[in-house]
Design a protein around this motif. Structure first.
Motif, PDB file in Angstrom:
ATOM      1  N   THR A  64       0.826  -1.203   0.000  1.00  0.00           N
ATOM      2  CA  THR A  64       0.000   0.000   0.000  1.00  0.00           C
ATOM      3  C   THR A  64       0.865   1.261   0.000  1.00  0.00           C
ATOM      4  OG1 THR A  64      -1.652  -1.210   1.275  1.00  0.00           O
ATOM      5  CG2 THR A  64      -1.861   1.188   1.194  1.00  0.00           C
ATOM      6  N   ARG A  65       1.910   1.263   0.820  1.00  0.00           N
ATOM      7  CA  ARG A  65       2.826   2.407   0.905  1.00  0.00           C
ATOM      8  C   ARG A  65       4.248   1.877   0.848  1.00  0.00           C
ATOM      9  NH1 ARG A  65       3.493   6.037   6.372  1.00  0.00           N
ATOM     10  NH2 ARG A  65       5.444   7.099   5.817  1.00  0.00           N
ATOM     11  N   LEU A  66       5.059   2.437  -0.057  1.00  0.00           N
ATOM     12  CA  LEU A  66       6.418   1.925  -0.248  1.00  0.00           C
ATOM     13  C   LEU A  66       7.318   3.050  -0.750  1.00  0.00           C
ATOM     14  CD1 LEU A  66       8.297  -0.595  -0.304  1.00  0.00           C
ATOM     15  CD2 LEU A  66       7.592  -0.926  -2.682  1.00  0.00           C
ATOM     16  N   ASP A  67       8.557   3.055  -0.265  1.00  0.00           N
ATOM     17  CA  ASP A  67       9.569   4.008  -0.714  1.00  0.00           C
ATOM     18  C   ASP A  67       9.678   3.921  -2.245  1.00  0.00           C
ATOM     19  OD1 ASP A  67      12.035   5.178  -1.515  1.00  0.00           O
ATOM     20  OD2 ASP A  67      12.848   4.897   0.490  1.00  0.00           O
ATOM     21  N   PRO A  68       9.522   5.044  -2.971  1.00  0.00           N
ATOM     22  CA  PRO A  68       9.582   5.004  -4.442  1.00  0.00           C
ATOM     23  C   PRO A  68      10.877   4.422  -4.979  1.00  0.00           C
ATOM     24  CG  PRO A  68       8.736   7.123  -3.679  1.00  0.00           C
ATOM     25  CD  PRO A  68       9.226   6.392  -2.458  1.00  0.00           C
ATOM     26  N   ASP A  69      11.995   4.656  -4.281  1.00  0.00           N
ATOM     27  CA  ASP A  69      13.273   4.113  -4.760  1.00  0.00           C
ATOM     28  C   ASP A  69      13.274   2.590  -4.703  1.00  0.00           C
ATOM     29  OD1 ASP A  69      14.199   6.669  -5.189  1.00  0.00           O
ATOM     30  OD2 ASP A  69      15.204   6.810  -3.240  1.00  0.00           O
ATOM     31  N   VAL A  70      12.681   2.019  -3.652  1.00  0.00           N
ATOM     32  CA  VAL A  70      12.601   0.559  -3.539  1.00  0.00           C
ATOM     33  C   VAL A  70      11.725  -0.003  -4.650  1.00  0.00           C
ATOM     34  CG1 VAL A  70      11.871  -1.353  -2.079  1.00  0.00           C
ATOM     35  CG2 VAL A  70      12.996   0.632  -1.052  1.00  0.00           C
ATOM     36  N   ARG A  71      10.591   0.659  -4.883  1.00  0.00           N
ATOM     37  CA  ARG A  71       9.693   0.200  -5.947  1.00  0.00           C
ATOM     38  C   ARG A  71      10.405   0.242  -7.302  1.00  0.00           C
ATOM     39  NH1 ARG A  71       4.166  -0.263  -6.278  1.00  0.00           N
ATOM     40  NH2 ARG A  71       3.938   0.715  -4.225  1.00  0.00           N
TER      41      ARG A  71
END
Length: 703
Positions: free
Chosen positions: A684-691
């Protein structure tokens, strides 16, 4: 004796009768069907007239099944015809049998002709040029099968109500001679045949009793007896496609490498990746390995096949190969509980806990399989530890080599086994596809009918599912669809959004709200509230996952509870560990007791959800990543991503991607990257760099 004659005689009693009976309409009670006048054949046949129950396509399928059984009965070393002639013989035999409806004679005249002359009359009536196109061997097999079928047809005519009264006086002596000849022929069966037939009748009754009902998941799981509904009503025919490679990505798939249409090369050049009813796969292949994600209905299909085979009179026209067969349901999860050697046929009944064990005639199961009359339903290869699967495969290969000609269905989760796991044994692989919108509509209406929910409530839910893409995405298998139905009814139309919210709402409903709203405890508080009851369930689930088991020994469950009770006061107040375990079994709706000394979850999905919750609470991110390449941990990891806090989620996906980068095995590296990609749906919520890193790695694999 030549091969064609041998085939005709060997299959006559054990195989032909159930198939030949399908050519005739069912008999009415004594004196209820016909009077004393002879009956025209057209009124007796199931594929002619207004009362027909067999289509022309069914008739030809039945004829092809007769040919297949004849070839199997002759044995692999002395086949009566070449393999590429089977379809031609089946078509010719179906064409000849269809001429029964064209014969201008009654049942008495047909009986008087006898099998040889009746067969000759059929050949003349069906355009002999069809038979003339066959080779000499194929024509001979066609003739032997036709005579054998006619032998049993005239015998069936003699058993119909009022037949004796319809015979003319001048034919009585001939009738007696014919009946004596038939009696002598049928008596050529081994002496054990009568005992076997009597036992099979009792065994079929047992199978029907075991599999005729299905519990409605989510309605009242702790009171399954009152909520069981007929399997014929519950069974929903789903669709399947030829299975793809487990590492091949599937657009829109929940796991990244399970179900779906299109893509991938099939090793069989004659196969197309077309979707069709799963029963069609079973009708066209006698050895099938069926893959399906959790909750797609694999075990329900096994139950339906066992029930249909045992009942016999309910065999559908497109599955004539089930006629005259004996079902053996062998759930492999039993191996994980007993840690014992898999059985040979004489141990089947004892292994599954059948109460008829010891009453079967000596060697009965072996005789059934030697005659090619078995339907072996091997359920849940994924539910045994990975280390045990090579032994299970060797067991299956040994059985198949010793007993060719039987029907086989093996079920598993998609990624639990490599592609062509049983390819050398000739098994064709299929994958169950997600429910389509029309399947969801049928399921919802049936669920509400069985649960007493009413048509209006069903219609309201269907409108909600159509309006919500999230719900439409979730309602793709029977288990999740049933939970949505139950929650919609319990919460008066309010439905949670998302997979995690759905399971959390289900836990709340099953562990606390249902008993509270039914005023089960009056003014007293419940012995266990939702949070306290969840604690031991999480420990049970995580223990099962870590130890690659699907069942807890009762002693282990009690020990886990004993160690947990001091840290959960409500557990301590509820009584001893034995008391708490009994309370969870009786009231939680999530646990069951499949045997006196064993405990398991009602469905693997609940185990994965609770196990993931426990892993996060134990800060076992390292364990989740280390085991991510193993199929039992696959859904656990995705459930962990869904339930984790944002920082935990980022750490989990970062470490998973890093492990994939370091992995030397190409297959494992691909699997880990696709699993990380599939897990993004749960984030649902994730660091954009990780994604971005997860998507970049996956892009190297996908077009």
């Amino acid at each position: 004796m030549d091969a064609g004659t041998t085939a005709g005689l060997r299959i006559a009693a054990s195989v032909v009768v159930p198939l030949v009976k399908r050519l005739l309409l069912p008999r009415a009670g004594p004196g209820a069907e016909f009077g004393e006048r002879p009956v025209r054949l057209g009124r007796l046949l199931s594929f002619t007239g207004d009362r027909r129950t067999l289509s022309e396509a069914d008739l030809y399928q039945l004829a092809r099944e007769l040919v297949r059984r004849a070839v199997r009965a002759a044995g692999p070393h002395d086949p009566p015809i070449a393999p590429d002639e089977q379809n031609a013989v089946g078509y010719a035999l179906g064409h000849t049998l269809r001429a029964l409806g064209d014969l201008d004679m009654d049942d008495v005249q047909a009986f008087d002709l006898g099998p040889q002359r009746l067969a000759a009359a059929l050949v003349r009536a069906s355009a002999p040029e069809t038979r003339a196109l066959l080779s000499a061997d194929a024509a001979h097999l066609h003739d032997r099968l036709l005579v054998t079928a006619c032998l049993h047809l005239v015998h069936q005519f003699s058993k119909r109500p009022g037949f004796a009264a319809r015979t003319q006086v001048e034919l009585r002596r001939a009738l007696g001679e014919q009946q004596e000849q038939l009696r002598l022929l049928l008596e050529r069966l081994p002496a054990t045949a009568v005992e076997d037939t009597d036992f099979e009748r009792r065994y079929a009754h047992y199978v029907v009793g075991q599999h005729r009902t299905l519990s409605i998941h989510g309605v009242d799981l702790h009171d399954a007896q009152s909520q069981a509904w007929p399997l014929e009503t519950a069974y929903l025919s789903l669709e399947a496609v030829p299975a793809r490679d487990p590492a091949e990505p599937v657009p829109g798939s929940g796991t990244g490498y399970s179900d779906g249409d299109g893509g991938g090369a099939d090793p069989d050049p004659d196969s197309e990746r077309t979707t069709g009813p799963v029963e069609a796969a079973l009708a066209g292949h006698d050895r099938v390995l069926l893959r399906g994600v959790a909750g797609t209905g694999k075990t329900t299909l096994v139950q339906w096949l066992a029930l249909t085979t045992a009942r016999q009179d309910g065999v559908p026209g497109h599955l004539p190969q089930l006629l005259g067969r004996v079902p053996f349901v062998l759930p492999l999860r039993t191996l994980a509980r007993e840690d014992a050697e898999l059985p040979m046929p004489d141990g089947f009944l004892r292994w599954i806990g059948c109460p008829l064990t010891g009453t079967e005639p000596a060697g009965w199961a072996v005789r059934v399989l030697q005659a090619g009359r078995g339907v072996l339903l091997i359920d849940g290869v994924d539910e045994i530890p990975e280390a045990e699967r090579p032994r299970a495969r060797a067991w299956l290969a040994k059985l198949h080599a010793a007993f060719p000609g039987n029907l086989w269905l093996v079920t598993t989760r998609p990624s639990a086994l490599p592609r062509d796991w049983l390819g050398r044994e000739g098994f064709r692989e299929f994958t169950l596809t997600p429910m389509r919108p029309h399947d969801v509509r049928r399921f919802v209406r049936r669920w509400h009918e069985a649960a007493g929910g009413g048509e209006e409530l069903a219609a309201t839910l269907l409108r909600s599912v159509r309006a919500s893409p999230e719900l439409s995405h979730l309602a793709t298998n029977p288990l999740l669809c049933s939970l949505i139905c139950a929650l919609h009814r319990e919460r008066r139309g309010f439905l949670p959004q998302g997979r995690v919210a759905l399971y959390e709402a289900a836990l709340s409903m099953l562990l606390e709200r249902r008993d509270r709203e039914r005023d089960l405890y009056g003014r007293l508080p419940p012995k266990l509230d939702e949070k306290s009851a969840t604690e031991p369930l999480k420990r049970f689930a995580y223990w099962l996952i870590r130890n690659e088991r699907t069942r807890l020994e009762r002693e282990t469950a009690v020990d886990l509870l004993d160690r947990l009770r001091p840290s959960v006061p409500q557990l301590a107040r509820a009584g001893s560990a034995e008391d708490v375990l009994r309370l969870l079994l009786d009231r939680s709706g999530l646990l069951r007791e499949p045997a006196d000394d064993a405990v398991d979850f009602i469905h693997r999905t609940f185990q994965d959800f609770l196990g993931a919750k426990a892993a996060l609470e134990e800060h076992d991110i390292g364990a989740l990543v280390a085991h991510a390449h193993l199929d039992p941990w696959e859904d656990v990891l995705q459930m962990a991503v869904a339930q984790a806090r944002p920082d935990e989620r980022a750490e989990l996906l970062t470490r998973l991607t890093g492990r994939a980068d370091r992995e030397e095995d190409d297959g494992v590296r691909t699997r880990l990257r696709l699993l990380a990609l599939a897990s993004l749906d749960q984030a649902t919520r994730l660091d954009p760099d990780v994604r971005a890193v997860v998507e970049e790695r996956a892009a190297q694999l996908l077009p």
